[in-house]
Design a protein around this motif. Structure first.
Motif, mmCIF file in Angstrom:
data_model
loop_
_atom_site.group_PDB
_atom_site.id
_atom_site.type_symbol
_atom_site.label_atom_id
_atom_site.label_comp_id
_atom_site.label_asym_id
_atom_site.label_seq_id
_atom_site.Cartn_x
_atom_site.Cartn_y
_atom_site.Cartn_z
ATOM 1 N N ALA A 56 0.817 -1.212 0.000
ATOM 2 C CA ALA A 56 0.000 0.000 0.000
ATOM 3 C C ALA A 56 0.849 1.260 0.000
ATOM 4 O O ALA A 56 0.428 2.315 -0.465
ATOM 5 N N ALA A 57 2.072 1.155 0.537
ATOM 6 C CA ALA A 57 2.922 2.341 0.642
ATOM 7 C C ALA A 57 3.798 2.542 -0.578
ATOM 8 O O ALA A 57 4.454 3.562 -0.707
ATOM 9 N N ARG A 58 3.818 1.601 -1.488
ATOM 10 C CA ARG A 58 4.731 1.676 -2.617
ATOM 11 C C ARG A 58 3.961 1.904 -3.914
ATOM 12 O O ARG A 58 3.097 1.131 -4.281
ATOM 13 N N LYS A 59 4.295 2.971 -4.632
ATOM 14 C CA LYS A 59 3.640 3.287 -5.887
ATOM 15 C C LYS A 59 4.483 2.882 -7.087
ATOM 16 O O LYS A 59 3.959 2.560 -8.138
ATOM 17 N N GLY A 60 5.794 2.944 -6.950
ATOM 18 C CA GLY A 60 6.686 2.609 -8.047
ATOM 19 C C GLY A 60 7.228 1.200 -7.922
ATOM 20 O O GLY A 60 6.718 0.379 -7.149
ATOM 21 N N PRO A 61 8.276 0.876 -8.686
ATOM 22 C CA PRO A 61 8.887 -0.455 -8.623
ATOM 23 C C PRO A 61 9.383 -0.781 -7.222
ATOM 24 O O PRO A 61 9.860 0.079 -6.489
ATOM 25 N N ASP A 62 9.282 -2.044 -6.869
ATOM 26 C CA ASP A 62 9.752 -2.535 -5.582
ATOM 27 C C ASP A 62 11.115 -3.185 -5.793
ATOM 28 O O ASP A 62 11.212 -4.235 -6.427
ATOM 29 N N PRO A 63 12.187 -2.598 -5.275
ATOM 30 C CA PRO A 63 13.525 -3.158 -5.498
ATOM 31 C C PRO A 63 13.734 -4.518 -4.851
ATOM 32 O O PRO A 63 14.693 -5.213 -5.174
ATOM 33 N N ALA A 64 12.838 -4.924 -3.953
ATOM 34 C CA ALA A 64 12.970 -6.223 -3.292
ATOM 35 C C ALA A 64 12.114 -7.300 -3.968
ATOM 36 O O ALA A 64 12.152 -8.459 -3.544
ATOM 37 N N TYR A 65 11.373 -6.943 -4.989
ATOM 38 C CA TYR A 65 10.474 -7.904 -5.648
ATOM 39 C C TYR A 65 11.285 -9.023 -6.315
ATOM 40 O O TYR A 65 12.349 -8.788 -6.893
ATOM 41 N N VAL A 66 10.783 -10.246 -6.228
ATOM 42 C CA VAL A 66 11.447 -11.404 -6.811
ATOM 43 C C VAL A 66 10.549 -12.030 -7.872
ATOM 44 O O VAL A 66 9.395 -12.377 -7.595
ATOM 45 N N VAL A 67 11.063 -12.168 -9.092
ATOM 46 C CA VAL A 67 10.357 -12.859 -10.160
ATOM 47 C C VAL A 67 10.591 -14.356 -9.990
ATOM 48 O O VAL A 67 11.732 -14.808 -9.970
ATOM 49 N N THR A 68 9.521 -15.116 -9.841
ATOM 50 C CA THR A 68 9.640 -16.546 -9.574
ATOM 51 C C THR A 68 9.884 -17.319 -10.857
ATOM 52 O O THR A 68 9.127 -17.178 -11.820
ATOM 53 N N PRO A 69 10.920 -18.162 -10.911
ATOM 54 C CA PRO A 69 11.151 -18.994 -12.094
ATOM 55 C C PRO A 69 10.179 -20.165 -12.134
ATOM 56 O O PRO A 69 9.539 -20.493 -11.145
ATOM 57 N N GLY A 70 10.093 -20.800 -13.292
ATOM 58 C CA GLY A 70 9.225 -21.967 -13.442
ATOM 59 C C GLY A 70 8.189 -21.752 -14.519
ATOM 60 O O GLY A 70 8.371 -20.953 -15.439
ATOM 61 N N VAL A 71 7.056 -22.446 -14.422
ATOM 62 C CA VAL A 71 6.028 -22.382 -15.446
ATOM 63 C C VAL A 71 4.724 -21.843 -14.870
ATOM 64 O O VAL A 71 4.368 -22.130 -13.720
ATOM 65 N N THR A 72 4.027 -21.054 -15.679
ATOM 66 C CA THR A 72 2.697 -20.550 -15.358
ATOM 67 C C THR A 72 1.747 -21.010 -16.458
ATOM 68 O O THR A 72 2.059 -20.878 -17.645
ATOM 69 N N PHE A 73 0.590 -21.541 -16.071
ATOM 70 C CA PHE A 73 -0.450 -21.924 -17.016
ATOM 71 C C PHE A 73 -1.681 -21.060 -16.784
ATOM 72 O O PHE A 73 -1.951 -20.647 -15.653
ATOM 73 N N ASN A 74 -2.435 -20.821 -17.846
ATOM 74 C CA ASN A 74 -3.746 -20.200 -17.677
ATOM 75 C C ASN A 74 -4.826 -21.220 -18.013
ATOM 76 O O ASN A 74 -4.572 -22.220 -18.689
ATOM 77 N N HIS A 75 -6.028 -20.980 -17.513
ATOM 78 C CA HIS A 75 -7.147 -21.903 -17.723
ATOM 79 C C HIS A 75 -8.350 -21.080 -18.199
ATOM 80 O O HIS A 75 -8.964 -20.374 -17.400
ATOM 81 N N PRO A 76 -8.734 -21.175 -19.476
ATOM 82 C CA PRO A 76 -9.800 -20.314 -19.998
ATOM 83 C C PRO A 76 -11.183 -20.625 -19.432
ATOM 84 O O PRO A 76 -12.088 -19.789 -19.556
ATOM 85 N N PHE A 77 -11.377 -21.791 -18.809
ATOM 86 C CA PHE A 77 -12.684 -22.136 -18.247
ATOM 87 C C PHE A 77 -12.879 -21.568 -16.848
ATOM 88 O O PHE A 77 -14.003 -21.545 -16.345
ATOM 89 N N LYS A 78 -11.791 -21.175 -16.190
ATOM 90 C CA LYS A 78 -11.857 -20.736 -14.805
ATOM 91 C C LYS A 78 -11.461 -19.265 -14.702
ATOM 92 O O LYS A 78 -10.331 -18.892 -15.006
ATOM 93 N N LYS A 79 -12.396 -18.468 -14.241
ATOM 94 C CA LYS A 79 -12.217 -17.022 -14.271
ATOM 95 C C LYS A 79 -10.954 -16.566 -13.555
ATOM 96 O O LYS A 79 -10.203 -15.717 -14.052
#
Length: 461
Positions: A56-79
């Motif tokens: 809530a206190a951060r409007k810009g980029p978060d220097p501590a943010y971590v991008v998680t490696p691996g795979v992401t799937f989407n499911h068109p039937f599930k909102k």
């Protein structure tokens, strides 16, 4: 701003030149035994890592943010799962600071929501460069993503070095070849939050349809400079819109293969030729498990791959196939192989903008593969198994000996197989054209003027 860009440019150029020189010295662009290879089992992929800062206190980029490696799937039937890949992309963009670089290749960019996120990154001072297919870009009228991005990314470049200016552009056909089309789907980010050297790729374009209509995958590799620099070499070639030799290289357990191909072994056969159907020690049955999800099989290329799948089925492999389109000849080759068509028609007739269908382009193997009875292998790609896919801009990634990643792909493809409504016996033509009919590159699908992007994105945001 001048100091920020000047510092970033000098450091970036020094790092990139040194890394590429080391990469090119390796025979055939082969870099073995990379210690920093990111593995799916090194970090969970269910959700992005939480920032240590108060959101809530951060409007810009978060220097501590971590991008998680691996795979992401989407499911068109599930909102809640439709926009999973979009959210992964947006969170990464949101935390890219001024002076960093974002490089994108996508067959289609038609998303007002995603366009705003890329423009916001550019306005913060990040360098955003995008390549998309020319036919689709030229067909978009005022207010659509291509012209909006083109106009917005022109602004604010005056104080930036040339190589760090933002833009969106197209190639004549392929960017690294002479024919075909620009069909890659990838994003390369120098740094987001605390994460460096981010390579993202998969089967989804930057559209609402990719989330609402399609099953797609999106893999992420982080903190691996050798892989990142190899992909950036491909990018540097693509932006020049000239023909280049084939580009394939291996870093640790990750092999990157870029089309247009030049007579090399087909990426699909590169995996299938290493499979032995019996003697697996990690499947419980002793049979090697092969799960295939490729949207389009056509032409002689698709037939060759189908014949190999048929051979492995006859030899006793445990196989499941899901697809969206397949020529009659190939359906005949695969008759008797467990295969289902995931085209879920929501109306009276097939409609590309209403139907739900599989759009993944790859496979996974668990069992006796590459000489290991407990082997694991995943092929994730943008490439349909057609003649056009062979000669177009495409990316393929083979992950080897990553059991966690393999299991995630197996589970996802098996889920699609369970819910797929059609077998080879009750195949229906989709809204896309017959893959056996030769079409002009860039005109393979319905015109962008028919694409109801506002309606689709209303289902997401």
């Amino acid at each position: 701003m001048v100091d920020v860009w000047g510092t970033r440019s000098a450091a970036g150029r020094t790092r990139t030149v040194a890394a590429l020189a080391a990469l090119l010295l390796a025979v055939g662009l082969l870099v073995a035994g990379q210690a920093g290879v990111t593995r799916a089992d090194a970090a969970p992929v269910a959700a992005e890592a939480e920032s240590t800062s108060t959101p809530a206190a951060r409007k810009g980029p978060d220097p501590a943010y971590v991008v998680t490696p691996g795979v992401t799937f989407n499911h068109p039937f599930k909102k809640r799962k439709r926009g999973a890949i979009h959210r992964k992309i947006v969170k990464t963009l949101k935390n890219v600071e001024a002076g960093q670089t974002i490089r994108l290749m996508t067959w289609n960019f038609d998303s007002p929501y995603l366009a705003r996120k890329f423009i916001a990154a550019h306005k913060r001072g990040a360098s955003v460069q995008i390549i998309m297919a020319r036919g689709l870009a030229m067909a978009q009228g005022p207010g659509r993503s291509y012209p909006v991005l083109r106009n917005a990314l022109k602004k604010g470049n005056a104080d930036r070095p040339k190589e760090l200016r933002s833009w969106i552009r197209t190639c004549a056909a392929t960017c690294r070849g002479k024919g075909g089309a620009m069909h890659s789907k990838l994003m390369l980010v120098s740094k987001s939050g605390a994460t460096n050297f981010i390579v993202m790729q998969g089967s989804g374009n930057f559209t609402g349809s990719a989330a609402v209509n399609q099953f797609n995958d999106w893999t992420t590799i982080t903190e691996n400079q050798a892989v990142y620099d190899g992909w950036m070499q491909m990018w540097a070639q693509a932006r020049r819109d000239k023909s280049y030799p084939a580009l394939r290289f291996t870093v640790g357990n990750i092999t990157s293969i870029f089309a247009p191909h030049r007579g090399e072994v087909d990426p699909a056969l590169k995996v299938l030729n290493k499979v032995q159907c019996q003697g697996a020690t990690n499947t419980g049955t002793g049979r090697t498990k092969l799960r295939i999800a490729n949207a389009v099989w056509g032409d002689e290329r698709g037939a060759v791959i189908a014949n190999k799948v048929r051979q492995l089925h006859n030899e006793g492999c445990d196989i499941q196939v899901v697809f969206m389109m397949m020529s009659g000849k190939i359906r005949g080759i695969l008759r008797g192989v467990p295969a289902k068509q995931m085209v879920y028609i929501t109306g009276a007739t097939a409609n590309k903008f209403k139907d739900r269908y599989v759009h993944l382009k790859g496979m996974t193997v668990k069992g006796n593969v590459d000489g290991r009875p407990d082997g694991n292998m995943v092929l994730s790609s943008s490439e349909n198994w057609t003649k056009l896919g062979w000669s177009s801009d495409e990316q393929n990634v083979i992950f080897q000996d990553d059991a966690a990643l393999t299991d995630k792909y197996i589970s996802w493809i098996e889920m699609i197989y369970r819910i797929a409504p059609r077998t080879l016996a009750n195949y229906v033509n989709s809204a896309d054209p017959d893959p056996t009919v030769r079409v002009k590159p860039g005109a393979e699908y319905l015109s962008p003027k028919d694409y109801p992007f506002h309606e689709l994105e209303a289902e997401l945001y």
